[in-house]
Scaffold this active site. Sequence first.
Site, mmCIF file in Angstrom:
data_model
loop_
_atom_site.group_PDB
_atom_site.id
_atom_site.type_symbol
_atom_site.label_atom_id
_atom_site.label_comp_id
_atom_site.label_asym_id
_atom_site.label_seq_id
_atom_site.Cartn_x
_atom_site.Cartn_y
_atom_site.Cartn_z
ATOM 1 C CG ASN A 253 7.678 10.928 38.917
ATOM 2 O OD1 ASN A 253 6.705 10.859 38.212
ATOM 3 N ND2 ASN A 253 7.768 9.804 39.620
ATOM 4 C CB SER B 178 8.318 6.589 41.396
ATOM 5 O OG SER B 178 7.639 6.584 42.415
ATOM 6 C CG HIS C 149 10.493 5.639 37.129
ATOM 7 N ND1 HIS C 149 10.203 7.006 36.814
ATOM 8 C CD2 HIS C 149 9.368 5.037 37.755
ATOM 9 C CE1 HIS C 149 9.375 7.324 37.480
ATOM 10 N NE2 HIS C 149 8.620 6.207 37.858
#
Length: 715
Positions: A498, A427, A448
Site C-alpha cells: 500500500n 491495511s 494483510h
Amino acid sequence: MEKTFNLARREDGIAILTMDVPGETMNTLRAEFGPEINQVLAEIKADSSIKGLVLISGKKDSFVAGADISMLDACKTAADAKQLSQQGHVVFNELESLKIPVIAAINGACLGGGLELALACHQRVCSLNSKTMMGVPEVQLGLLPGGGGTQRLPRLVGITTALDMMLTGKQLRPKQALKMGLVDDVVPESILLETAVEMALKGKRAPKKVKKSLVTRLLEGTPPGRNIIFDQAGKQVEKKTHGNYPAPAKIIDCVRQGMAKGLTKGLEVEANHFADLVVSKESEALRSIFFGTTEMKKETGAGDVEPRKVHKAMVLGGGLMGGGIASVTTTKAKIPARVKDISEQGLSNALSYAYKLLDKGVKRRHMTPAVRDNLMSLMTTTTEYKGIKDADIVVEAVFEDLKLKHQMVKDVERECGENTIFASNTSSLPISQIAEAASRPENVIGLHYFSPVEKMPLVEVIAHEKTSAETIATTVAFARKQGKTPIVVQDGAGFYVNRILALYMNEAAQLLLEGQSVEHLDKALVKFGFPVGPMTLLDEVGIDVGAKISPILESELGERFKAPAAFDKLLADDRKGRKNGKGFYLYGSKAKQRFKKKAKLVDESVYAVLGLTPTSTDSNNDSQDVAQRCVVQMLNEAVRCLEEGIIASPRDGDIGAIFGIGFPPFLGGPFHYIDSMGAAELVAVLETYQAKFGDRFTPCDRLKEMAENGLSFFE
Ligand SMILES: C[C@H](O)CC(=O)SCCNC(=O)CCNC(=O)[C@H](O)C(C)(C)COP(=O)(O)OP(=O)(O)OC[C@H]1O[C@@H](n2cnc3c(N)ncnc32)[C@H](O)[C@@H]1OP(=O)(O)O
C-alpha cells in the site's frame, strides 16, 4: 552413475521406459540427457522382441515439469537456445517415428516440454490424481513450446483449442484433457500402468478424435478459415498485451506457418522464435519471477524455526474480506474455520460468499456437489465467542478502528489458548499499536490480504518487534496452505504494497488535477502493463478507502504522501467508487440507459466536481510521460522500503508488487525494472521531475548511492 532413463522388458513384449532424474524432486528435460535417451531409443529399435513401449515417470506425483528452466536461463545466445530446441525436436521425432506403439502414462504435472514429450508418443493415458495437470505454460515464462508443441498440439486437439492452451498457458485437469482429445483415456492411478500396457498391446492406433462443431471444422479445415482464426487471435493478443509480450504473436506465427507449410517447416520456425524469446528481456524477467516464487516456497519466514500445525482457524468479521479469508481457509487449506460476526447478516454473507465460489466449481464440473457440501461443512458461524477455545489462529477482518482491534485482542486472549495467534488483516494500522493491548504480544502479527481474497495471490505477513519466530513461521505456512504467496515485511504504515501504491495513486490524482482525462490516465498505465489503470483501481478499491490511508501515511512517513485535493472534493460529492455506483466511471443502470453498451464510460460530471476541464491528448509521448510520472514514484518508494528494511530483499519487493498490485510481470517487478534501466537513469528522471514538480520526487539515498557507484540489485 545413476541413470535417468531405465528400460524394463515385460514378458508380454511391452517395455517400460521410466524417467527418473536422480536426486531431483521433479523430472525436467535437460540437454545432457541427449546421449542417454538416444542410446535407449537405439536399443529399443534394435530389439525386435519389444512390441510396444510405455513411457512413465519414476516420480511419485509428477510426470515431467518441462524443460529445465535454469538450463534455458543459462543460454548466452539465441544460437544456444536454438540448439536446445532442435535437439528436442530430433529426440521427439525419433520417438514418434518408432514403428511400435508408444504410450505416455501420465501421473502428476505434465507441463511444457513434458507435454511435448507426451505429444510425441502415439497415445496418452493419464491418472485421475488431483495433481495430474497438463498444459503448455511457456507463455507465462515469455516463451513458446519449443519442443514441437506448436506443431503437434494443433494437429491433435485442433487449432482453436491449441491456441487457447498456448496463449493462456492454462492447465487442464484429466477430464478436461480427455474431452479435448489431449489424452485417450483417464483412469485411477492404481491401474495407470496396466491400462497403458493394454493400449500398447492393442497396437498402434490413431488418437481418439473429438467431435468439433461445424463452424470450428469449417474454420480449421480451410486456409481462409484458418486465416480468420489467426487474425482474430492476433487481435485479441494485441488487445490484451498492448505489445508488451512478444511470445503470443510468435506462437500464432509458428502455428500459422506450420499448418500452411507442414511440420518440418513449422519446427524450424518454432526453433527460431523459441531462440529469440529465450534471450529476450521479457522472458528473463518472467523467469526471475518463477525462480523467486519457487525459492520462497521453501522459506519459513523465520529461519529454521518450524511452524506449528493449524488445525482450526477463526475469522472475526463476515464482511467481504472476512468472508474471503474464511473461504480460502476452508476450500483451499481445508482447515475448519469458525466465523464470528456481531450480526446474523454478516454471517450469512460469509457463508454465501464461500458457497457461491464453490458452486461455480460445481457448475464448471470441477467438483461434485458432495465435495462442495463437504467443504461448506468446514465453515461454521457464531455471534459469540463459542466453540473457539481450540482455534490455533484467529484472523481479524473488522473495521480499521484501533479501539475495536484492541478489544478483539483482549477477547481472543481471554477465550482462546495460550499459543493462539492473533493475526490482523489491517491495511494501515501498525501492528505494534494493535499489539499494545496484548498480554502475549508474541502471538500478534499482521496478515494483510488483498481484495478479492480468493483471486489475489499475495499476502503480507507483518511481524512487529515482539512477534515470535514461531508465530511468523506458523502464519506463513497457514497463508501458503490457503494458496497464497506470503512475503514477510516489517511493521510500518502501509507496510510495503500500500505504501508504494499510495504514491503512484497520488501522482495519478495529481495528473488528473493538471488536466489529464480519466480515460487517458487509465489507458496510459494499462499500456505500460498494469492490469487496470489507477482511476479504475480507485473506483474498485473505494475512493473513501484510498482517502483514509493517505493521511495515515502522511503523518507517519512525511509530506511526500500528502494526497492531492482531488480526494476531498470527490468525497464531498459522495463519490466512493463502484460500491455506491458513483465514482470516475458510470455504473449500473445509468451506464446502460445512456449508452446501451457494456464498455465502461467515464462519468463526465466528475470534472465539474473537480472544477476542471480535461485537456489531455492521446499522443503516445504524452501517454509515456503520464505513465512514467506515476511509475517512478512507485520505484523510488520501493527502494526506500528496502533501505528501511520494510522488505527483506529486492526479490520480495518484486514479487510483492507483481502479485499484490499487478506491476507488469514482463518488467520483472520494480527492482528488476530499475536494474534494466539503470539506477543512474532513474535518478536522472526523478531529479528532472523534482526540479519541475517538487520534492516528492527526491530520489532516495540508496538509489543515489547506486547511481554513483553503478550498482544493481541483482547479479
Ligand atoms: C522447450 C519447452 O517447451 C520449454 C519448457 O518446457 S519451459 C518449462 C515449462 N514448465 C513450467 O513452466 C512448469 C514450471 N514448474 C511449475 O509450475 C511447478 O514447479 C509445478 C506446478 C510443476 C510444481 O509445483 P510445486 O509442487 O509447488 O513444486 P515446486 O516447488 O514449484 O517445484 C519442485 C522442484 O521442481 C523444480 N522445477 C519444477 N519445474 C521446473 C522446471 N521446468 N525447470 C526447473 N526446475 C523445475 C523447482 O525448481 C523445485 O526445485 P527444488 O525442489 O530444487 O526447489
